[in-house]
Design an enzyme around this catalytic site. Sequence first.
Site, PDB file in Angstrom:
ATOM      1  N   PHE A 115      10.428   4.271   7.666  1.00 28.00           N
ATOM      2  CA  PHE A 115      10.461   3.324   8.773  1.00 28.00           C
ATOM      3  C   PHE A 115       9.884   1.961   8.424  1.00 28.00           C
ATOM      4  O   PHE A 115       9.845   1.073   9.273  1.00 28.00           O
ATOM      5  CB  PHE A 115       9.698   3.898   9.976  1.00 28.00           C
ATOM      6  CG  PHE A 115      10.295   5.182  10.481  1.00 28.00           C
ATOM      7  CD1 PHE A 115      11.657   5.384  10.466  1.00 28.00           C
ATOM      8  CD2 PHE A 115       9.467   6.191  10.961  1.00 28.00           C
ATOM      9  CE1 PHE A 115      12.215   6.571  10.940  1.00 28.00           C
ATOM     10  CE2 PHE A 115      10.014   7.372  11.430  1.00 28.00           C
ATOM     11  CZ  PHE A 115      11.392   7.564  11.419  1.00 28.00           C
TER      12      PHE A 115
ATOM     13  N   THR B 136       3.687  -0.712   4.373  1.00 24.92           N
ATOM     14  CA  THR B 136       2.319  -1.081   4.708  1.00 24.92           C
ATOM     15  C   THR B 136       1.768  -1.930   3.577  1.00 24.92           C
ATOM     16  O   THR B 136       1.938  -1.594   2.399  1.00 24.92           O
ATOM     17  CB  THR B 136       1.436   0.168   4.905  1.00 24.92           C
ATOM     18  OG1 THR B 136       2.019   0.993   5.921  1.00 24.92           O
ATOM     19  CG2 THR B 136       0.034  -0.225   5.327  1.00 24.92           C
TER      20      THR B 136
ATOM     21  N   LYS C 258       5.055   2.884   1.411  1.00 29.28           N
ATOM     22  CA  LYS C 258       6.340   2.663   2.056  1.00 29.28           C
ATOM     23  C   LYS C 258       6.902   4.004   2.490  1.00 29.28           C
ATOM     24  O   LYS C 258       6.597   5.058   1.927  1.00 29.28           O
ATOM     25  CB  LYS C 258       7.307   1.952   1.118  1.00 29.28           C
ATOM     26  CG  LYS C 258       7.668   2.721  -0.153  1.00 29.28           C
ATOM     27  CD  LYS C 258       8.653   1.923  -1.001  1.00 29.28           C
ATOM     28  CE  LYS C 258       9.014   2.680  -2.294  1.00 29.28           C
ATOM     29  NZ  LYS C 258       9.987   1.902  -3.104  1.00 29.28           N
TER      30      LYS C 258
ATOM     31  N   LEU D 188       0.821  -1.206   0.000  1.00 28.57           N
ATOM     32  CA  LEU D 188       0.000   0.000   0.000  1.00 28.57           C
ATOM     33  C   LEU D 188       0.858   1.260   0.000  1.00 28.57           C
ATOM     34  O   LEU D 188       0.558   2.226  -0.694  1.00 28.57           O
ATOM     35  CB  LEU D 188      -0.923   0.008   1.232  1.00 28.57           C
ATOM     36  CG  LEU D 188      -2.172  -0.871   1.181  1.00 28.57           C
ATOM     37  CD1 LEU D 188      -2.909  -0.791   2.509  1.00 28.57           C
ATOM     38  CD2 LEU D 188      -3.091  -0.438   0.052  1.00 28.57           C
TER      39      LEU D 188
ATOM     40  N   ASP E  19      -1.314  14.224  15.706  1.00 26.13           N
ATOM     41  CA  ASP E  19      -0.971  14.300  14.272  1.00 26.13           C
ATOM     42  C   ASP E  19      -2.242  14.339  13.424  1.00 26.13           C
ATOM     43  O   ASP E  19      -2.393  13.599  12.455  1.00 26.13           O
ATOM     44  CB  ASP E  19      -0.099  13.110  13.877  1.00 26.13           C
ATOM     45  CG  ASP E  19       0.683  13.363  12.573  1.00 26.13           C
ATOM     46  OD1 ASP E  19       0.746  14.535  12.148  1.00 26.13           O
ATOM     47  OD2 ASP E  19       1.211  12.400  11.999  1.00 26.13           O
TER      48      ASP E  19
END
Length: 651
Positions: free
Chosen positions: A47, A50, A44, A42, A164
């Site tokens: 870290f 996904t 990147k 999905l 956030d």
Amino acid sequence: MSYYCLNPNCQTPQNPEGAKACLKCKESLAPLLGRYRPSDALAKGAFGKTFIAVDEAKPSKPKCVIKQFAPKDPASASIALRLFQHEAEQLDRLGKHPQIPELMAHFEQDQRQYIVQEFVDGQNLKDELKSRARLFDEGEIIQLLRDLLPVLSFIHSSGVIHRDIKPDNIIRRSTDQSLFLIDFGAAKHAVSESALSAPGTVIGTPHYDAPEQAVGQSTFASDIYGLGATCVHLMTGESPNYRLYSHAEGGWVWQKYLKMPVSDKFKDILDRMLARELKHRFKSSEAVLQALQLLTQGTGRSTAGIVSALVNPVPPPPKAEVKKIRPNKTVDTSSSSLSVFELKNFKFQVATVALKQTGLFGLVNSCEVYKTTKEAEFFTGYIGLGRTFEMVFIPGGTFQMGSPESESDRKPHESPQRMVKVAPFFIGKYPVTQEQWDMVVTLPKISRDLKASPSNFKGLNRPVERVSWHDAIEFCARLSKKMGQVYRLPSEAEWEYACRAGTNTPFHFGMTITSDLANYNGEKTYGFGTKGKSRRETTSVGSFQVANAFGLYDMHGNVWEWCADPWHDNYNDAPNDARVWEGDSNEDTAILEPDGTISQFATEENAVDNGYRILRGGSWGNDPHDCRSACRLRDLPTSEYSDYGFRIACS
């Protein structure tokens, strides 16, 4: 469906379905934990990656999301790992909420960290803004706030600050347009000290972060700021950077970049959300919702005054510092949050059933219904996600409680009749619905767990059923905590007074009842009434479109409604007012704090079970005599059947 290799260094991770090992790097393609099989990437980042995946352990094989921790920069790996683990901890702390992706698993496998979450099929608001033909207008932003502020209220009530809030972290689900709040990696617990908020640690996203957040002093109001910044981004198309804030003018100038005008009152609300000083900003999500409610109700009062009062509420008088009240007793509304709500009038149809005898010697009975139009006052409470409840004002008065000995099918425990004085109060226009239940059940637990969707007969606008007396008390406690106003079950006297609405006949309809006006076993008759339908299930609240003279719907039939009182075998020695007639050891109490929160409300520890509790009104499965205004039913407070529901009251 392809199989996706989870080796971060694999150059060709896509593999055909059924492959046992990656064709490129030879790494095993076995599903994580034996159930979660990744099928595609999905996203990147620095870290990790996904993936979209399938949960093969469930028959329906639903989609899910896998987050893999695989940092590219070893220097930042330590803080990144703490953020990754922190997200799992916060999601686990929050539990389930219909607008937060559920945490399904957090584990380590093959020396890699993973989080598995519920998959939300949709588009984040940043991408949605790019794909739209126009910017968001005032009405769309108001709806967005109504959808998201309850989510913030939920996480804040759990002691969590998101830190956030931005368009990237809000997803609109494609199936029903619900908004989801995602990415809790930056979230922190409000009462804990954390390395994640230490000086020098960058948490959040520049331009969406409140000023206090930049120095490691986040508060719940920091999320209000982030949501306000998100709103102006969606309305202007501009990132909320220094272009939208003028140091020369000493304030926000976002309105200069609008393509569509907004009302001055709405601008006031957004400016308060974006206030750089905490003392000028909204302190809570509920305060913003109240301001929006007053705005959309068109009160005609100055919004600046409304917003100021909600941001800096006037403290209560010292004598009201802490109030101990029983949830069934009258509350002094002069210092309660009830004064925030504005009463409106509504019109409704009141039906009276008259028996007509025709045929030779008048032996054929038929019922004629006469309708009149009346008005009453009510206020609307906002739970969240567009879910509301309506509370009707019941004027005080005196009435004769119980049934006369001449009333057909009466029971001895409806005696002796007595005059009861009732103080003014509010009661639900309808029984609590499944839609309302589903929202309140997501609120933080007060004393006991509540079942999601407990009802036998499903339907959002049908009354919730299969709920015990204890469940109803917990519902009221959670709603009270959410709204800052004590909501409760009505006392038995209040219920009968509200049902009768000035009548002294067996039903508020008159001497008999018809299944054209209420949901009960219409195959049976009462008095000289006529046979009708037996629906054998609940019906949507208000579906008969007739109320009693107070403006209340479904008081006869549909579901039995729990009352606060313990059971007494008759009315001997009953009080002559409408308070709950307590048992000898029952001390259910609520504490209403100065800020309107409920710190204690009928918890398991202070709610002594004295045996049976009372239900009123009859149900879909009962004969008409069980639906009379005076009819009483007793059952254990743990009982939950498909014809047991409730409606709420407040003083």
